[in-house]
Design an enzyme around this catalytic site. Sequence first.
Site, mmCIF file in Angstrom:
data_model
loop_
_atom_site.group_PDB
_atom_site.id
_atom_site.type_symbol
_atom_site.label_atom_id
_atom_site.label_comp_id
_atom_site.label_asym_id
_atom_site.label_seq_id
_atom_site.Cartn_x
_atom_site.Cartn_y
_atom_site.Cartn_z
ATOM 1 N N SER A 245 0.858 -1.179 0.000
ATOM 2 C CA SER A 245 0.000 0.000 0.000
ATOM 3 C C SER A 245 0.898 1.233 0.000
ATOM 4 O O SER A 245 2.129 1.121 0.051
ATOM 5 C CB SER A 245 -0.895 0.004 1.229
ATOM 6 O OG SER A 245 -0.122 0.373 2.355
ATOM 7 N N LYS A 246 0.251 2.378 -0.026
ATOM 8 C CA LYS A 246 1.008 3.634 -0.063
ATOM 9 C C LYS A 246 1.964 3.766 1.119
ATOM 10 O O LYS A 246 2.977 4.446 1.026
ATOM 11 C CB LYS A 246 0.034 4.818 -0.074
ATOM 12 C CG LYS A 246 -0.737 4.910 -1.367
ATOM 13 C CD LYS A 246 -0.996 6.369 -1.739
ATOM 14 C CE LYS A 246 -1.728 6.495 -3.066
ATOM 15 N NZ LYS A 246 -3.186 6.355 -2.946
ATOM 16 N N ARG A 247 1.606 3.101 2.232
ATOM 17 C CA ARG A 247 2.493 3.156 3.404
ATOM 18 C C ARG A 247 3.904 2.685 3.049
ATOM 19 O O ARG A 247 4.875 3.064 3.678
ATOM 20 C CB ARG A 247 1.973 2.212 4.503
ATOM 21 C CG ARG A 247 0.831 2.718 5.308
ATOM 22 C CD ARG A 247 0.491 1.719 6.397
ATOM 23 N NE ARG A 247 0.162 0.398 5.851
ATOM 24 C CZ ARG A 247 0.862 -0.697 6.044
ATOM 25 N NH1 ARG A 247 1.955 -0.678 6.773
ATOM 26 N NH2 ARG A 247 0.476 -1.844 5.516
ATOM 27 N N GLY A 249 5.475 3.239 0.325
ATOM 28 C CA GLY A 249 6.159 4.102 -0.637
ATOM 29 C C GLY A 249 5.388 4.131 -1.940
ATOM 30 O O GLY A 249 4.190 3.869 -1.965
#
Length: 499
Positions: A245-247, A249
């Site tokens: 996920s965006k977490r 990067g």
Amino acid sequence: MEVVRVRFAPSPTGYLHVGGARTALYNWLFARHHRGVFILRIEDTDVDRSKPELTTAILDSMTWLGLNWDEGPFYQSQRLERYRQMAAELERLGHAYPCFCSPEELQAKRAQAEAQKRPWKYDGACRNLTEAERARRRAEGRPHAIRFRVPESGQTSFEDRVFGLLEVEHRDLEDFVLLRSDGHPTYHLGVVADDLDMRVTHVIRGADHISNTPKQLLMYRALGAPEPVFAHLPLILGPDKQRLSKRHGATSVGAYRDQGTLPEALVNFLALLGWTPPAGKEILPLEEMIQAFELETVSKSNAVFDVEKLAWMNSEYLRSLPVERLLPLVEEELEKAGIGSWVSGVGNRQPAVLNRQSTEGLKHTVRLLQTRARTLKDFPGAFRAFFTDEFEYDPEAQKKFWKDAQLPELLETLSGRLARVEPFTLAATEQCLRGLAEEKNVKAGLLINATRVALTGQAVAPGLFEVMVELGRERVVARLHRAAEFLRARLAGRAGATP
Ligand code: GLU
């Protein structure tokens, strides 16, 4: 033999992310391997969340990756009539029914189930209404959705090409909605209608869709329609083994492009997220990938997205890419950075006047640098001094290699001597520098390192004498002089005047 027909069906509710790109790539490889057809379908029936500019961005990313499609793009939003027709057909066959429950009623029932810690599934309130009851509700003008009538008992099973035999009990499924009360299809209805109409032979998609497959198969079977083969692809996880996920990067293809990743490298990297080519070869030309790709060799184990590996792969590709392919990409980066095109002279400043104002010259420079590049951004970044005289001295490089108090004088003397070296070759420039070091009784390394910073602004660069020949005498002489002045100014306490 039946022609293979596969599809990639993104929803334009976000950019193309790496998981979607991997799905697209596997479909594409499978189609190319079997000389089949790769269809692109835009699943844009979610009116609130779908955006035309996201469709454009997805198509751009696909094109950038080289995943060309043979048919489409088809837009679900243009096929609404067909979905309504299929829902009506299922209703006519007794496999679907109108549901008049309002969102408020459903929400209340769901809340009640939650309060009692019961798992919620639609309770079938409208499943067995009589024709008269339905007619009455219609006459009252109550809006209705169409739900699929899931058999009460039994199970649906299928042989997934990757995961093997999968099965679900019907009692675990609810009567899912096919058509919403606003006339829009749900994902299940759109997908089945399209896959049927587009004569899709293999549905290849992420494992997050496994739980959708039995519902879709129930629809095929209710319609007596031929079923495609299903192959689900393993999930992609971040290094912490959580779903990517965006977490973790950057997750969009566009972000990797913006970071200077080569499409070839990203394609190769994505191909290995869930697939091991024969002989375990990691760097694989596209042709070999197409030849070797089989659904049976796709892994069911989750794949881990390792950014470091992608960085490594990118530098491997940069190193081996034919310069003809690399050159336009480098020029594009230079222009984006405002350095201006060396060759065409466009850009927002005077064309750089480094010593090789020609395509051949630029190729020469790119060849010299490509083995050291990690991303395309290195060309306007760490390699900037090879393309323009306007570059800065990296503070770390200064700290490391510009400590010696004799340097201003040494660099100035070297500048003066190199001005007279003829011809300006690798051997002659080296002899000149080493001669000076010996004469002044300093280590050659000291002078080499300091000169590198003077010429390139960086602590690391290609071999110093290659750099000299590349830049040419005039520029080397000027840059050494400029560095000497800079250092003198710094010694005199007037630091900060970077050129
Ligand atoms: N639009 C769906 C998605 O983006 C496609 C699912 C499918 O391939 O069936 O996940």
